[in-house]
Motif scaffolding. Structure first.
Motif, mmCIF file in Angstrom:
data_model
loop_
_atom_site.group_PDB
_atom_site.id
_atom_site.type_symbol
_atom_site.label_atom_id
_atom_site.label_comp_id
_atom_site.label_asym_id
_atom_site.label_seq_id
_atom_site.Cartn_x
_atom_site.Cartn_y
_atom_site.Cartn_z
ATOM 1 N N HIS A 109 -14.190 -4.474 -39.310
ATOM 2 C CA HIS A 109 -14.920 -4.516 -38.043
ATOM 3 C C HIS A 109 -15.720 -5.809 -37.934
ATOM 4 O O HIS A 109 -15.832 -6.384 -36.844
ATOM 5 N N ASP A 129 -13.296 -0.977 -44.267
ATOM 6 C CA ASP A 129 -13.272 -0.758 -42.818
ATOM 7 C C ASP A 129 -14.394 -1.526 -42.135
ATOM 8 O O ASP A 129 -14.187 -2.161 -41.094
ATOM 9 N N GLU A 165 -22.043 -5.214 -38.556
ATOM 10 C CA GLU A 165 -21.067 -4.849 -39.583
ATOM 11 C C GLU A 165 -21.295 -5.626 -40.882
ATOM 12 O O GLU A 165 -20.911 -5.160 -41.960
ATOM 13 N N GLY A 195 -17.713 0.242 -29.956
ATOM 14 C CA GLY A 195 -16.288 0.195 -29.651
ATOM 15 C C GLY A 195 -15.936 1.034 -28.441
ATOM 16 O O GLY A 195 -15.167 0.604 -27.567
ATOM 17 N N GLU A 244 -14.932 4.589 -36.992
ATOM 18 C CA GLU A 244 -16.331 4.877 -37.339
ATOM 19 C C GLU A 244 -16.598 6.382 -37.292
ATOM 20 O O GLU A 244 -17.348 6.923 -38.117
ATOM 21 N N THR A 273 -7.948 -1.856 -29.348
ATOM 22 C CA THR A 273 -8.663 -2.202 -30.588
ATOM 23 C C THR A 273 -10.090 -1.688 -30.557
ATOM 24 O O THR A 273 -10.617 -1.227 -31.577
ATOM 25 N N ASP A 298 -11.593 1.045 -33.116
ATOM 26 C CA ASP A 298 -12.830 0.741 -33.841
ATOM 27 C C ASP A 298 -13.760 1.950 -33.821
ATOM 28 O O ASP A 298 -14.288 2.384 -34.856
ATOM 29 N N HIS A 352 -15.044 -8.302 -34.680
ATOM 30 C CA HIS A 352 -16.052 -8.626 -33.666
ATOM 31 C C HIS A 352 -16.509 -10.078 -33.746
ATOM 32 O O HIS A 352 -16.790 -10.690 -32.701
#
Length: 343
Positions: A294, A290, A236, A153, A185, A177, A181, A298
């Motif tokens: 992600h 979360d 992810e 990110g 993390e 965004t 992200d 993506h």
């Protein structure tokens, strides 16, 4: 911010110590992490000095302190969206099948990295083989993964920022965004660092992994942003799977040290965890959600025109009553939104 020490009592720390003492010598990486029991009992740390070379527990990473003359508190730069218990438990492990050549490259690269990371962190979770995971090994995996997960990110946001400056054009909302992200993390990592402290060996591994991954992702994003977003989407998927396995282990009684463990204060404030839902199991549900978000972000961005399309996760829609991408998980799509659905 107050340390998490107050959240532990002698009984819980004893449970953590007993659970973590199993399997210490299974991998070299294990020598790089000591449990929160040692951090909370510094007078006993000398007997475990082979697991860390740190001279003190370095667990307070949240300046400024409360006793500053003017600043009372520094809130999160990106407040976390609220989520209901039903939404958190509705998250599922899923997989988007590769459809293009670049998808195949991204997926196979993730499989290769997953194999290497499993070896480095001593991770094994095969129901057909003897069970070997415990609280300590889960923390090793979580911390190692989160130090790397915050790279894409930030790198993508930086490169898109430079591109916007270079071409003197708007970025259509992608940069924010990507940075959010990376921020999310990092919050995962800071939360787990309230529970355990990496030693010198693990820090060296993280340094090497981050250096290689950061430079590799930088070059790859210059060549093909679409492939990189698909790569992170597949990454992810694996993260969602990992946290789902950890939740299953906790709920099945395989992680007794975490059954009554309370979440650190930093986690309670960041996720706005309600009363009665501030334990380790609830924390894992929030983090898994979360990672699933992600995954959606993506995979969706990997479906778009990288140069022209606006970011659908921060856009306003002509018909807001219809399900559409957003910051929350109300209408989450595990395989991402197709371009024709949002653009």
């Amino acid at each position: 911010m107050a340390s998490s020490r107050a959240l532990f009592n002698p009984t819980l720390t004893a449970h953590i110590s007993r659970a973590a003492s199993k399997g210490f010598s299974s991998t070299a990486t294990t020598a790089g992490l000591r449990t929160s029991y040692v951090a909370l009992n510094p007078f006993n740390a000398s007997s475990r000095r082979n697991f860390s070379v740190s001279h003190k527990a370095q667990l307070d990473f949240f300046p400024p302190p409360r006793d500053l003359p003017n600043i009372k508190q520094t809130p999160a730069s990106w407040p976390h969206p609220t989520a209901t218990d039903e939404q958190l438990k509705a998250i599922q492990v899923d997989h988007r099948e590769p459809k293009t050549f670049s998808d195949t490259i991204a997926y196979n690269t993730v499989r290769l990295l997953r194999w290497g990371t499993d070896i480095a962190t001593g991770y094994r979770h095969d129901p057909n083989k003897p069970y070997v995971m415990n609280e300590r090994k889960w923390l090793i995996r979580f911390i190692f993964l989160e130090t790397v997960a915050g790279v894409p990110g930030m790198m993508a946001g930086m490169l898109r920022h430079f591109r916007s400056l270079r071409r003197m054009k708007r970025d259509n909302g992608w940069i924010e965004t990507m940075l959010e992200d990376a921020y999310n993390e990092r919050m995962h990592l800071l939360t787990f660092l309230k529970m355990a402290e990496p030693g010198w060996f693990m820090k060296l591994m993280i340094l090497g992994a981050q250096g290689v991954f950061s430079n590799g992702f930088f070059l790859a994003y210059l060549l093909s942003p679409k492939t990189c977003h698909r790569f992170v989407g597949y990454l992810e998927e694996e993260a969602t799977k990992t946290y789902s396995f950890a939740i299953e282990d906790l709920e099945s009684g395989k992680l007794p040290g975490w059954e009554k463990l309370e979440a650190p204060e930093i986690a309670v404030k960041y996720w706005n965890m309600p009363e009665g839902k501030r334990d380790m199991k609830s924390l894992l549900y929030y983090i898994r959600a979360d990672e699933a978000k992600h995954r959606e972000i993506h995979h969706t961005l990997g479906n778009l025109n990288q140069a022209e399309d606006p970011n659908p996760f921060v856009s306003e829609y002509k018909d807001p009553s219809k399900p559409h991408p957003g910051k929350g998980i109300e209408h989450i799509k595990s395989k991402g939104w197709e371009r024709e659905e949002v653009i």
